[in-house]
Design a protein around this motif. Structure first.
Motif, PDB file in Angstrom:
ATOM      1  N   PHE A   1      57.003  29.293  69.696  1.00 15.61           N
ATOM      2  CA  PHE A   1      56.088  29.287  68.542  1.00 15.61           C
ATOM      3  C   PHE A   1      54.637  29.261  69.034  1.00 15.61           C
ATOM      4  CE2 PHE A   1      53.391  26.859  65.646  1.00 15.61           C
ATOM      5  CZ  PHE A   1      53.595  27.518  64.436  1.00 15.61           C
TER       6      PHE A   1
ATOM      7  N   GLU B   1      62.398  25.974  59.506  1.00 18.77           N
ATOM      8  CA  GLU B   1      62.813  25.100  60.609  1.00 18.77           C
ATOM      9  C   GLU B   1      63.795  25.767  61.555  1.00 18.77           C
ATOM     10  OE1 GLU B   1      62.377  24.201  57.503  1.00 18.77           O
ATOM     11  OE2 GLU B   1      61.654  22.133  57.353  1.00 18.77           O
TER      12      GLU B   1
ATOM     13  N   ALA C   1      65.930  24.040  70.769  1.00 18.05           N
ATOM     14  CA  ALA C   1      64.776  23.620  69.953  1.00 18.05           C
ATOM     15  C   ALA C   1      63.523  23.616  70.827  1.00 18.05           C
ATOM     16  CB  ALA C   1      65.026  22.242  69.357  1.00 18.05           C
ATOM     17  N   ARG C   2      63.646  23.128  72.054  1.00 19.47           N
ATOM     18  CA  ARG C   2      62.485  23.131  72.961  1.00 19.47           C
ATOM     19  C   ARG C   2      62.000  24.550  73.198  1.00 19.47           C
ATOM     20  NH1 ARG C   2      63.642  20.547  78.486  1.00 19.47           N
ATOM     21  NH2 ARG C   2      61.803  21.771  79.049  1.00 19.47           N
TER      22      ARG C   2
ATOM     23  N   ILE D   1      54.502  20.163  64.601  1.00 17.86           N
ATOM     24  CA  ILE D   1      55.433  20.573  65.663  1.00 17.86           C
ATOM     25  C   ILE D   1      55.034  19.961  67.005  1.00 17.86           C
ATOM     26  CG2 ILE D   1      56.517  22.584  66.788  1.00 17.86           C
ATOM     27  CD1 ILE D   1      55.583  24.203  64.265  1.00 17.86           C
ATOM     28  N   ARG D   2      53.735  19.720  67.179  1.00 11.34           N
ATOM     29  CA  ARG D   2      53.291  19.150  68.469  1.00 11.34           C
ATOM     30  C   ARG D   2      53.798  17.722  68.659  1.00 11.34           C
ATOM     31  NH1 ARG D   2      49.543  22.859  70.524  1.00 11.34           N
ATOM     32  NH2 ARG D   2      48.503  24.008  68.886  1.00 11.34           N
TER      33      ARG D   2
ATOM     34  N   PHE E   1      56.846  16.793  68.072  1.00 15.05           N
ATOM     35  CA  PHE E   1      58.289  16.750  68.304  1.00 15.05           C
ATOM     36  C   PHE E   1      58.681  16.342  69.727  1.00 15.05           C
ATOM     37  CE2 PHE E   1      59.392  19.827  64.607  1.00 15.05           C
ATOM     38  CZ  PHE E   1      59.214  18.788  63.714  1.00 15.05           C
TER      39      PHE E   1
ATOM     40  N   GLN F   1      60.368  26.045  70.030  1.00 11.66           N
ATOM     41  CA  GLN F   1      59.060  25.443  69.736  1.00 11.66           C
ATOM     42  C   GLN F   1      58.026  25.871  70.778  1.00 11.66           C
ATOM     43  OE1 GLN F   1      60.108  21.270  69.148  1.00 11.66           O
ATOM     44  NE2 GLN F   1      61.651  21.977  67.683  1.00 11.66           N
ATOM     45  N   TYR F   2      58.460  25.977  72.031  1.00  9.33           N
ATOM     46  CA  TYR F   2      57.568  26.535  73.064  1.00  9.33           C
ATOM     47  C   TYR F   2      57.141  27.939  72.628  1.00  9.33           C
ATOM     48  CZ  TYR F   2      56.716  29.614  77.063  1.00  9.33           C
ATOM     49  OH  TYR F   2      56.205  30.580  77.888  1.00  9.33           O
TER      50      TYR F   2
ATOM     51  N   LEU G   1      62.619  27.210  64.570  1.00  5.54           N
ATOM     52  CA  LEU G   1      62.165  26.261  65.588  1.00  5.54           C
ATOM     53  C   LEU G   1      63.346  25.507  66.185  1.00  5.54           C
ATOM     54  CD1 LEU G   1      59.183  24.898  63.474  1.00  5.54           C
ATOM     55  CD2 LEU G   1      58.969  26.318  65.516  1.00  5.54           C
TER      56      LEU G   1
END
Ligand SMILES: CCCCCCCC/C=C\C/C=C/C(=O)SCCNC(=O)CCNC(=O)[C@H](O)C(C)(C)COP(=O)(O)OP(=O)(O)OC[C@H]1O[C@@H](n2cnc3c(N)ncnc32)[C@H](O)[C@@H]1OP(=O)(O)O
Length: 718
Positions: free
Chosen positions: A271, A123, A264-265, A63-64, A66, A268-269, A126
């Motif tokens: 997460f 997914e 998505a940003r 994920i990092r 992305f 993911q942040y 995320l």
């Protein structure tokens, strides 16, 4: 990277190596591509096994990577080449096979798993979809309805469920890699026709249209405004209606719309934010990695109202033995009936069993003499809580941790009532306490690092997201909420209706707007606090009716309570309900008349208020208070505040939390709007941008992960 070696004479064993979860970083993908090529080109190798090191198959794409420029071999052709191989490839799954990890396994010809492994395509959580063929292969393997469920929820399934669904070929209790190698030897030379999932057709269904319509309705209802679940449904629909190659094209197109999206940003942040809150620290220097939690085997709960019952259940579910104390006989009797049935319902939901005798009930505080930790959950009244803490300090063992479930009262003051103030912390649960994920762990001035660590660890054991915060009125969550509520009241005074405000907030993504939420939790709760603070005085007239200590104040909530409108429980609040306890909010003409009369009485000329103003007024003040909280060190970082709001207050996760939202909107814009609203409402001081917010803007508005540096620099100058 990936390690390659030949084992048992003819099996090429590929081991993914990227601790801690063997995520598919560029170097791991490169390692897989190279190893597969080597295995397929080696005549001595007749079959291949793919596994992960340290008991984890693979946690999915890295994920990092992305947010960065992507490099290395892409996943789709890599998995395609594995599936197209002319030697059998077996996935040996231990630990987790998630996201790209499961997609890699779906590209293999066989899947063997340890019984304790978890599998899934998360997914969607995320803000993405399984774009390495997951949306096309899974429905072909297990059918459209089951695949839709897994892909749109992102839930992890056990190996047993995965076997039942048809994702796995075999589940073992033994060494999975050994079993997989033996299996690989046994299928050497067998035809692979019928093992390549991309060549399958989806099992036909009679009413595809209504299945997808229903799925779409469900995902739209579950997360308002979230785009990834919708794209997931569309991608699975492509699997059900198009040939594989076209389905893959559709999957790619849909992923392209999600990949760079703000949602998505945000997800993911979030997460990483969720994980960051576990690495807590306090301004006095206590930290997660240097503080030793104490063992807690036996705990007590004092007060068995709604909160106390929920906490009792949460403790019992975490495997603790619990002493539940209630001094009012009637309340105790009710709790004795309610708690076991709450436990039973929880056990059915979670598939667990709880020893019924793990809870003992008592009418006296003396029963807690031998417990390791007490959580006080009596009525929110300082005098009463003082008395309880004084008693506990006498009755308990000297090293018992004394915790309070207060939602806003002074933890330091309660600590001062005891002989060991260093053993006092707040454990602020959210209702219903056995369900809600959030726990604010409130450290006081004298709380010891071990006390904080113990409460944080206990929270984790109870399945909570525990966030450490400092002691101040309302702590982090309720302190910010107060500003949000006040603005909502002011908007009503200025011409808005509860319906308009709620619609704006619900379209933003909150499951409930502020007024529907207030009706649900009960207007009397805040009224009691305002009365205790000397604010709820409706005898005041003229301009003083709407001013307290020189600042704007709205008595609307107090007035509604005086009319007996406490919300759902009385069948009337900001809305009307068909009966006391009713759940369906209906617009109430009485309330609209009441607002008209109120405005007329106070000379307030109603104006048109749009959704943008509702959002900016309600959310930006809340965010501004968040910056103030960071400035004061009450929360250590923006991730703490975001976790509190997502897990405790229904902030839409796909917007990352209030502080992330401020970063997305742009800090300059937040400052500019706050200043404008402050000019329009100079008697609302907290509309002035906080010092930290201004400093961040002055520092060029660094991205959220750099805010801590600005906060630290400031604190180091003090
Ligand atoms: C224009 C279009 C371009 C498209 C190109 C893109 C193509 C992409 C193709 C396919 C899509 C595939 C996407 C994915 O696979 S997304 C990832 C899906 N996987 C997950 O969501 C799993 C996430 N991880 C977990 O759920 C858990 O970590 C766990 C169950 C695997 C292990 O749990 P636990 O033991 O409790 O450990 P932690 O959660 O604490 O994690 C430890 C540590 O590891 C970090 N981490 C975990 N997973 C990942 C990951 N996938 N990538 C990077 N880092 C990961 C985690 O953050 C922890 O570290 P810390 O934050 O520093 O504490």
């Amino acid at each position: 990277m990936a390690q390659y070696r030949r084992v048992s004479g003819s099996v090429g064993l590929i081991t993914l190596q990227n601790p801690p979860v063997n995520a598919l970083s560029a170097s791991v993908r490169q390692g897989i591509v190279d190893s597969v090529k080597r295995a397929l080109g080696d005549q001595k190798v007749k079959s291949v096994v793919i596994c992960g090191q340290n008991g984890v198959f693979c946690g999915g794409a890295d994920i990092r990577e992305f947010g960065r420029q992507m490099s290395g071999p892409p996943l789709v052709p890599m998995i395609h080449d594995i599936e197209a191989a002319n030697k059998p490839v077996v996935a040996a799954i231990e630990g987790s096979a998630l996201g790209g990890g499961l997609e890699l396994a779906l590209g293999c010809h066989y899947r063997i798993s340890h019984s304790k492994a978890k599998l899934g395509l998360p997914e969607v959580t995320l803000g993405l979809l399984p774009a390495a063929g997951g949306t096309q292969r899974l429905p072909r393997l297990i059918g459209v309805p089951a695949a839709l469920n897994l892909i749109t929820t992102g839930r992890h399934v056990t190996a047993a469920e995965a076997l039942q669904l048809g994702i796995l070929d075999h589940v073992t209790e033994h060494n999975t890699v050994d079993v997989a190698v033996k299996f690989a030897l046994s299928v050497t030379g067998e035809s692979l026709d019928g093992r390549r999932i991309s060549s399958f057709s989806c099992a036909p269904l009679s009413d595809l249209d209504s299945l997808f319509e229903e799925a779409m309705l469900k995902v739209r209802g579950a997360a308002r405004g979230a785009i990834a679940p919708v794209a997931c449904v569309q991608a699975v629909r492509a699997a059900a209606t198009l040939p594989y190659a076209q389905g893959m094209e559709r999957e790619k197109e849909l992923m392209a719309t999600l990949f760079h999206s703000g949602q998505a940003r945000a997800l993911q942040y979030f997460f990483f934010a969720q994980r960051a809150v576990g690495r807590w620290s306090t301004p006095s220097g206590a930290r997660w990695d240097t503080s030793q939690p104490r063992p807690v085997r036996k705990a007590a709960v004092i007060g068995l109202g709604t909160m106390g019952r929920g906490i009792t259940v949460a403790l019992a579910q975490a495997g603790l033995s619990v002493v539940a104390v209630e001094t009012h006989a009637k309340q105790l009797m009710e709790a004795k009936k309610a708690v076991p049935s709450m436990l039973k319902r929880g056990a059915v939901r979670g598939g667990t069993t709880i020893e019924p005798d793990s809870i003992t009930y008592s009418e006296t505080v003396q029963a807690v003499a031998d417990v390791d930790l007490v959580i006080e959950a009596v009525f929110e009244d300082m005098a009463l809580k003082e008395k309880v803490f004084q008693q506990l300090s006498i009755v308990c063992k000297p090293d018992t941790l004394l915790c309070t479930n207060t939602s806003s009262l002074d933890v330091d003051h309660l600590a001062s009532q005891t002989r060991h103030p260093e053993l006092v912390v707040g454990m602020h649960f959210f209702a219903p306490a056995h369900v809600m994920k959030l726990l604010e762990v409130v450290y006081g001035r004298r709380s010891s690092p071990a006390a904080v660590a113990t409460a944080m660890q206990l929270g984790k054991k109870m399945g909570k997201v525990s966030v450490a915060v400092g002691n101040c009125r309302g702590f982090a969550g309720n302190r910010m909420l107060k500003r949000y509520l006040e603005q909502a009241f002011f908007l009503l005074e200025e011409g808005a209706t509860p319906e308009l405000v709620d619609r704006a907030l619900e379209e933003f993504g909150f499951p409930m707007g502020v007024f529907r939420m207030s009706d649900l939790s009960g207007l009397d709760v805040g009224w009691r606090v305002r009365k205790a603070d000397g604010l709820a005085d409706t005898s005041l007239t003229g301009t003083s009716a709407r001013v307290r200590q020189g600042c704007r104040y709205s008595p609307l909530g107090d007035l509604l309570c005086e009319h007996g409108r406490f919300g759902q429980k009385t069948g009337r609040g900001w809305y009307q309900y068909d009966k006391p306890g009713g759940r369906v909010a209906k617009s109430d003409p009485w309330l609209h008349n009441f607002l008209d009369e109120y405005r007329a009485r106070h000379g307030l000329v109603p104006r048109c208020i749009d959704q943008q103003e509702v959002l900016e007024r309600c959310l930006f003040v809340l965010i501004n208070e968040g910056f103030q909280i960071l400035e004061e060190g009450i929360a250590a970082g923006p991730e703490d505040i975001d976790a509190i709001y997502v897990f405790g207050y229904g902030w839409p996760r796909h917007r990352g939390g209030p502080m992330f939202y401020a970063d997305m909107v742009g800090l300059e814009r937040v400052v500019e709007r706050l200043e404008r609203y402050h000019q329009a409402h100079p008697n609302v001081p907290y509309l002035q941008p906080s010092g930290l917010l201004r400093r961040l803007v002055a520092n060029g508005s660094p991205p959220i992960h750099k805010w801590r540096n600005v906060i630290k620099n400031r604190n180091s100058q003090l």
